[in-house]
Design an enzyme around this catalytic site. Structure first.
Site, mmCIF file in Angstrom:
data_model
loop_
_atom_site.group_PDB
_atom_site.id
_atom_site.type_symbol
_atom_site.label_atom_id
_atom_site.label_comp_id
_atom_site.label_asym_id
_atom_site.label_seq_id
_atom_site.Cartn_x
_atom_site.Cartn_y
_atom_site.Cartn_z
ATOM 1 N N ASP A 182 41.539 34.429 7.315
ATOM 2 C CA ASP A 182 40.550 35.225 8.036
ATOM 3 C C ASP A 182 41.236 35.703 9.320
ATOM 4 O O ASP A 182 42.256 35.164 9.744
ATOM 5 C CB ASP A 182 39.283 34.399 8.325
HETATM 6 C C1 BGC Z 1 35.306 37.830 9.455
HETATM 7 C C2 BGC Z 1 35.651 38.234 8.034
HETATM 8 C C3 BGC Z 1 36.111 39.666 8.017
HETATM 9 C C4 BGC Z 1 37.265 39.825 8.985
HETATM 10 C C5 BGC Z 1 37.808 41.236 9.038
HETATM 11 C C6 BGC Z 1 36.425 38.132 10.433
HETATM 12 O O1 BGC Z 1 36.047 37.903 11.741
HETATM 13 O O2 BGC Z 1 35.008 36.455 9.504
HETATM 14 O O3 BGC Z 1 34.549 38.059 7.205
HETATM 15 O O4 BGC Z 1 36.466 40.036 6.738
HETATM 16 O O5 BGC Z 1 36.849 39.458 10.288
HETATM 17 O O6 BGC Z 1 36.942 42.080 9.688
#
Ligand code: BGC
Length: 751
Positions: free
Chosen positions: A264
């Protein structure tokens, strides 16, 4: 050697070298030369493939992988979901727009209990991913609904791992049919937003296997996602992205996953451990991570073999992407066609929670007093990375007018003005719109009295918003605010005095308290956050064009504290407690409720709820026949005939629960093991539904043996319209116990 020979030999060698050099220069990535490319990559190039990089191919995309042009390795684009593709709708230097369809949110899709429908939705969604030049949709989110306050629950499906896993698998299949990828997330046990980057989820192996990993297991095996996103949090003391047992032993060796794992978004300490654990791609990626991996490769801390393993995974991913295929995307998906898909999906998923005295459907030509700020500021989607930039989200005022209802225009105007004033205040104060706290305007009792006299029916739209980065709270969120309660009381009193009905539309991103006020109203419709077209779908349910067939994918408790996980959720945190690194429910969360999540707890302990798991009404009634159950050593097959006994066409979801013999374990009183939904049945029409459950799917996890075990003995098969509305039952004996051993690699929760 004589001179002429020497010259000839020299010429031959020169030519060969030239050809070799030339073919080296021409070496480009193909599906069938990945090993050759691995040999041709420098160490620096290999490492760069493991760390995301900057890019501007698709404005608003969340991230990119790095290109290596000399070897024909393209940059690939990753963008968020899950309710649609999330990219920027406008770009500098052009009037062209890049809006995407806002489909129903995942919780509503799960309420359909219809994987085929989900696949249809995501087939359309995946076309937008492809046509806007994106390679991977960072979706679906599929963490379990452990607690109703998790701010991202709308991006997730259910409290039950089977329903969640089947929905996610269908979602993945639909998107990937388009030749683009998905990233199932957040792997794993990312069940709270507070301190989401650091929280240590401490969970027993049994709860992990049976609940928090089970849905991912189903999605991986049945959906075959191209990628998995490891979560931010820790699991039993270790970051999930650094947990080899999770990312390699369980995910790849046990479940057969062969795509890439990406982190993530962000950069954690110990990138090297992540890479070694089987986390192929660091997103969003930065130089620090490149330097760390490079240093570890040079020092031998990361072996050549491990480096190549990750790079090979990346190359195998890249050759599947549209950018690798040089797909000529149009930037012109058929948004009108997709809007129709979004509307139909919402219609097929909306839940009818209450319908006293057949209040609904309405005739469709009533004069309606439409209350609630959310009737104007309709909640189509939640906030954060799950938000979609749609061109428009229909609200209830326009949708009901469009459906043929006559709205009380003064009241409608009042709410429009309230909304405009609130928005203007927010703009002036420069505050971001925190819709969760958008105050509900009051309507004076005298006005309600007048409106009751002048209209045929009252419809109150109650809204709740939440999203990434924050969890919900109990007062004025899970519970009603004082104004909302007062409004419902006054509306109820004045309309009922005149024999008129009151309908509530729950336009919410997560479970709310309903027990204390549901008796004030005659009907309750639950569309959750139903996407850009959802208001039209609600109107079609109100006027009976659509017969609702959705069912609850989670339990609605009476009180927040009835839920076992509420004892260990940030809402009950105490900031004064302990020092940093030791705050309960912030720095760590004990999952002491273990496997007793949702109906597993409520049913087994006979705790009264407001609406049970799997519950949902229809405008018609269905009769269930006696079921037929055929067992073998591989499991069993159950079939049942469902007949529409009412006067209107409708669809019914049949839920199959199994009561298993204890074996060596304490077990929930019953567990969902299969489900099926009828087609649209005309009055009097029947359909036979058949459901298959394997012996492995019947198993429980025995921590002591680190094994899945299906006990021998008598099994009961319950077929119902909800977990506590069982309409038919049968039983069979399972002759010989079976077990499947797995490695004990997930760690233990700290005492
Ligand atoms: C979120 C993810 C997301 C990623 C990209 C993160 O902060 O937890 O779900 O895909 O950001 O935007």
């Amino acid at each position: 050697m004589k001179k002429p020979y020497f010259i000839i030999l020299f010429c031959i060698a020169y030519c060969f070298n030239g050809i070799a050099q030339n073919s080296k220069d021409n070496l480009k990535l193909r599906e069938d030369n990945i090993e050759e490319i691995l040999n041709a990559l420098t160490v620096e190039e290999k490492v760069s493939l493991l760390v995301g990089g900057p890019g501007n191919l698709v404005p608003g995309a969340a991230g990119y992988t790095r290109e290596i042009t000399r070897l024909g390795i393209p940059m690939t684009v990753l963008a968020d979901g899950p309710a649609g593709l999330r990219i920027q709708p406008k770009r500098e230097g052009t009037n062209e727009t890049f809006y995407c369809t806002g489909f129903p949110t995942s919780t509503l899709l799960a309420s359909s209990w219809d994987p085929e429908l989900v696949e249809t939705v995501t087939t359309a969604m995946g076309n937008e991913v492809l046509e806007y030049g994106v390679d991977v949709l960072l979706a679906p989110g599929m963490n379990l609904h452990r607690n109703p306050l998790c701010g991202r629950n709308f991006e997730y499906y259910s409290e039950d791992p089977l329903l969640s896993g089947k929905m996610a698998a269908a979602y993945v299949r639909g998107i990937q049919k388009n030749g683009v990828g998905t990233s199932i997330k957040h792997f794993a046990v990312n069940n709270q937003e507070i301190n989401r980057l650091e929280n240590d989820a401490r969970v027993s192996n049994r709860a992990l296997r049976e609940l928090y990993l089970k849905n991912f297991e189903i999605a991986v095996k049945e959906g075959k996602p191209w990628t998995v996103m490891s979560s931010y949090n820790k699991l039993n003391g270790e970051y999930t992205q650094q947990k080899q047992g999770l990312l390699t032993t369980v995910l790849r060796d046990e479940w057969g996953f062969n795509g890439i794992v990406m982190t993530d978004w962000g950069c954690k300490e110990n990138t090297v451990k992540s890479a070694k654990a089987g986390n192929d791609l660091m997103e969003w990626g930065n130089q620090v991570e490149i330097d760390r991996i490079l240093a570890a490769v040079n020092s031998g801390e990361i072996s050549q073999k491990k480096l190549d393993r990750n790079v090979r995974n990346m190359l195998n991913y890249i050759v599947k992407t549209p950018h690798f295929r040089h797909y000529q995307f149009s930037n012109k998906p058929d948004l009108n066609a997709h809007a129709a898909v979004a509307r139909k999906a919402a219609e097929e998923s909306i839940i009818l929670l209450k319908n006293e005295g057949e209040t609904l459907p309405l005739d469709g030509d009533e004069k309606v007093a439409l209350y609630g700020i959310s009737s104007v500021d309709f909640v189509g989607i939640g906030t954060g990375s799950g938000w979609v930039n749609t061109e428009h989200i229909a609200n209830m005022q326009e949708a009901m007018t469009n459906a043929g209802f006559t709205l009380d225009e003064d009241l409608a105007e009042y709410y429009r003005l309230c909304y405009a004033t609130q928005s203007a205040t927010e703009k002036m104060n420069g505050s971001s719109i925190d819709k969760r706290h958008r105050p509900e305007p009051t309507v004076a009792v005298q006005a309600i009295e007048r409106q009751a006299a002048n209209n045929d029916v009252a419809v109150f739209v109650l809204g709740r918003v939440a999203g990434e980065g924050a969890d919900r709270v109990v007062p004025e969120d899970f519970e009603l605010s004082a104004i909302e309660r007062e409004m419902l009381q006054n509306i109820s009193l004045n309309y009922h005095k005149l024999g008129k009905k009151v309908v509530v539309v729950l336009n919410i991103v997560g479970v709310v308290e309903t027990a204390s006020w549901r008796n004030l109203v005659d009907a309750i419709i639950l569309p959750w956050a139903p996407g850009q077209e959802g208001a039209y779908a609600v109107s079609n349910v109100l006027c009976g064009k659509v017969n609702p067939s959705g069912k609850l994918p989670m339990t609605f408790p009476i009180n927040y504290m009835d839920i076992p996980s509420s004892k260990n959720f940030p809402y009950t945190w105490d900031m004064t407690q302990g020092r940093r690194g030791n705050r309960k429910n912030v720095d760590f969360t004990d999952y002491t409720e273990d496997i007793w999540v949702g109906y597993r707890y409520f049913q087994t302990n006979d705790v009264e709820v407001s609406y049970p798991f799997g519950y949902g009404l229809s405008y018609t009634d269905f009769a269930y026949s006696k079921p037929k159950v055929k067992a073998s050593k591989d499991g069993f097959t159950a079939s049942i005939k469902v007949t529409n006994m009412g006067r209107v066409a409708g669809r019914e979801v049949v839920e199959l629960y199994v009561v298993a013999p204890a074996g060596d374990l304490e077990k929930p009183i019953c567990e969902l093991k299969a489900f099926a939904k009828t087609k649209l049945l005309a009055p009097g029409e029947s359909e036979i539904l058949t459901m298959k459950v394997s012996a492995y799917e019947m198993a429980s996890f025995n921590e002591g043996h680190s094994a899945w075990e299906t006990a021998a003995g008598k099994y009961q098969v319950l077929l119902g319209a909800s977990v506590n509305d069982i309409r038919a039952a049968a039983s069979f004996r399972f002759g010989k116990a079976q077990s499947w051993s797995v490695q004990d690699v997930l760690g233990e929760p700290e005492e």
